[in-house]
Design a protein around this motif. Sequence first.
Motif, short mmCIF file in Angstrom:
data_model
loop_
_atom_site.label_atom_id
_atom_site.label_comp_id
_atom_site.label_asym_id
_atom_site.label_seq_id
_atom_site.Cartn_x
_atom_site.Cartn_y
_atom_site.Cartn_z
N ARG A 1 -49.30 21.25 -14.54
CA ARG A 1 -48.80 20.53 -13.37
C ARG A 1 -48.51 19.07 -13.70
O ARG A 1 -47.48 18.52 -13.29
CB ARG A 1 -49.79 20.63 -12.22
N ALA A 2 -49.42 18.44 -14.45
CA ALA A 2 -49.23 17.04 -14.81
C ALA A 2 -48.01 16.87 -15.71
O ALA A 2 -47.25 15.89 -15.58
CB ALA A 2 -50.48 16.50 -15.49
N ARG A 3 -47.80 17.80 -16.64
CA ARG A 3 -46.63 17.70 -17.52
C ARG A 3 -45.33 17.80 -16.73
O ARG A 3 -44.36 17.08 -17.02
CB ARG A 3 -46.68 18.80 -18.59
N ALA A 4 -45.29 18.69 -15.75
CA ALA A 4 -44.07 18.83 -14.95
C ALA A 4 -43.74 17.53 -14.22
O ALA A 4 -42.58 17.09 -14.17
CB ALA A 4 -44.22 19.98 -13.96
N VAL A 5 -44.78 16.90 -13.66
CA VAL A 5 -44.57 15.63 -12.96
C VAL A 5 -44.15 14.54 -13.94
O VAL A 5 -43.21 13.77 -13.68
CB VAL A 5 -45.86 15.22 -12.22
N ALA A 6 -44.83 14.47 -15.08
CA ALA A 6 -44.52 13.44 -16.06
C ALA A 6 -43.12 13.60 -16.63
O ALA A 6 -42.40 12.61 -16.85
CB ALA A 6 -45.56 13.47 -17.18
N ASP A 7 -42.72 14.84 -16.91
CA ASP A 7 -41.37 15.08 -17.44
C ASP A 7 -40.31 14.61 -16.45
O ASP A 7 -39.29 14.01 -16.84
CB ASP A 7 -41.18 16.56 -17.73
N SER A 8 -40.53 14.87 -15.16
CA SER A 8 -39.59 14.43 -14.14
C SER A 8 -39.53 12.91 -14.08
O SER A 8 -38.43 12.32 -13.98
CB SER A 8 -40.00 15.00 -12.78
N ALA B 1 -52.62 15.99 -23.38
CA ALA B 1 -51.80 17.16 -23.07
C ALA B 1 -50.53 16.82 -22.32
O ALA B 1 -49.76 17.72 -21.97
CB ALA B 1 -52.63 18.16 -22.25
N VAL B 2 -50.29 15.54 -22.06
CA VAL B 2 -49.12 15.13 -21.26
C VAL B 2 -48.29 14.12 -22.06
O VAL B 2 -48.41 12.90 -21.86
CB VAL B 2 -49.55 14.55 -19.90
N PRO B 3 -47.46 14.58 -22.99
CA PRO B 3 -46.71 13.66 -23.86
C PRO B 3 -45.84 12.66 -23.10
O PRO B 3 -45.75 11.49 -23.49
CB PRO B 3 -45.85 14.61 -24.71
N ALA B 4 -45.20 13.10 -22.02
CA ALA B 4 -44.29 12.20 -21.30
C ALA B 4 -45.03 11.03 -20.68
O ALA B 4 -44.47 9.94 -20.56
CB ALA B 4 -43.52 12.98 -20.23
N LEU B 5 -46.27 11.25 -20.25
CA LEU B 5 -47.08 10.15 -19.73
C LEU B 5 -47.23 9.07 -20.80
O LEU B 5 -47.01 7.88 -20.57
CB LEU B 5 -48.45 10.67 -19.28
N ASN B 6 -47.63 9.51 -21.98
CA ASN B 6 -47.89 8.54 -23.06
C ASN B 6 -46.61 7.88 -23.56
O ASN B 6 -46.65 6.76 -24.06
CB ASN B 6 -48.62 9.26 -24.20
N GLN B 7 -45.48 8.55 -23.41
CA GLN B 7 -44.22 7.95 -23.83
C GLN B 7 -43.84 6.77 -22.94
O GLN B 7 -43.12 5.87 -23.37
CB GLN B 7 -43.11 9.00 -23.84
N LEU B 8 -44.35 6.76 -21.71
CA LEU B 8 -44.09 5.63 -20.83
C LEU B 8 -44.72 4.35 -21.35
O LEU B 8 -44.30 3.25 -20.97
CB LEU B 8 -44.64 5.92 -19.42
N LEU B 9 -45.74 4.49 -22.19
CA LEU B 9 -46.43 3.31 -22.70
C LEU B 9 -45.47 2.36 -23.42
O LEU B 9 -45.61 1.13 -23.32
CB LEU B 9 -47.55 3.74 -23.64
N LEU B 10 -44.48 2.89 -24.12
CA LEU B 10 -43.59 2.04 -24.92
C LEU B 10 -42.72 1.12 -24.05
O LEU B 10 -42.72 -0.10 -24.25
CB LEU B 10 -42.74 2.90 -25.85
#
Length: 370
Positions: free
Chosen positions: A350-357, A126-135
């Motif tokens: 909440r996690a998405r907001a943090v990850a997006d930032s 549910a947190v796309p930005a978190l997973n985008q950090l993997l790259l």
Amino acid sequence: MNTTPRSAGADVPSSDSAADELGTSAAQARSAVLEELILKDPGKFRVLTGDRPTGRLHLGHYFGTLHNRVRLQDLGVEMFVIIADYQVLTDRDVADNLTGHVEELVLDYLAIGVDPARSTIFTHSAVPALNQLLLPFLSLVSVAELNRNPTVKDEIAHSRQSSVSGLMFTYPAHQAADILFCKANLVPVGQDQLPHLELTRTIARRFNDRYGNGADVFPQPDALLSNAPLLLGTDGTKMSKSRGNAITLAADADETARLIKGAKTDSERHITYDPATRPEVSSLLLLAALCQNRTPQQVADDIGSAGAAALKRTVTESVNEYLGPIRARRTQYAQDRAYLRETLREGNERARAVADSTLAGVRAAMNSDY
């Protein structure tokens, strides 16, 4: 929500030296210092912890990690609790019932006292930005570094699969994304997880060196080692969901009694606490002691020469009494599945907001903010 907690290293001797990588003794010494700092100023710490949704949690999980999470939460430490659903896609049996497994984890968390108002419970997917950090993180580590990670080797050895997927191979970098997306500066781990965390620290350091322009984009998180006891399963081997030798938090009193009645002991009638020579008996004593808030020796002295039957009766009574309130809360929450989904929805937001930032800051640091 403050998405950039101050680094714990400001008040703790630097852990960037080679001594920090020498092994468990250095991590234990540092953990003792961190525990003192947590008591003084819990608000300066942000913790990332969590589980893979592979089934119901058991007493080994509870006394190993879950109890400590609630302790840190209640002290005032900011908690992020991840349900790593992407990391079970390599297991077809689990992936086919992913929703059910995720809900079971949420039930266990709520039952033991994880408070959604103070701890953010969320899922990988549910947190796309978190997973985008993997790259970008994968660009900072070599194949050799991923390949020699002992925890990954253990995962591969126990996967019972004829080949290893790319997802499993990237677990260490993915875990780094889990920790660093919220800029956690503290991660409660067991000794076997230290290599994972060291790679996370390496990734954070390399990202800062390459893209930070003299500033730290990411903290280098510290390991918080606990003195968590090792509880054996009812068959005398490591307690594990997959081995069917564990007492789950969801088990009722009758099932608990049945499992403990069949637990392995030994032929000596007099009950003593001796983990080296009597591991099965000692593990049962330890379990009863944890539930009674006493020492295993005290429990053993009470039983004396009454034998294994008395030992198992004591353990059964202790576990059922201890788990009674937890089971009652679990039953109550299980009747309101809508609340479980709402807990996850709010945590995911909440996690998405943090990850997006965080991802926005990463893009700016990498000059890819376009």
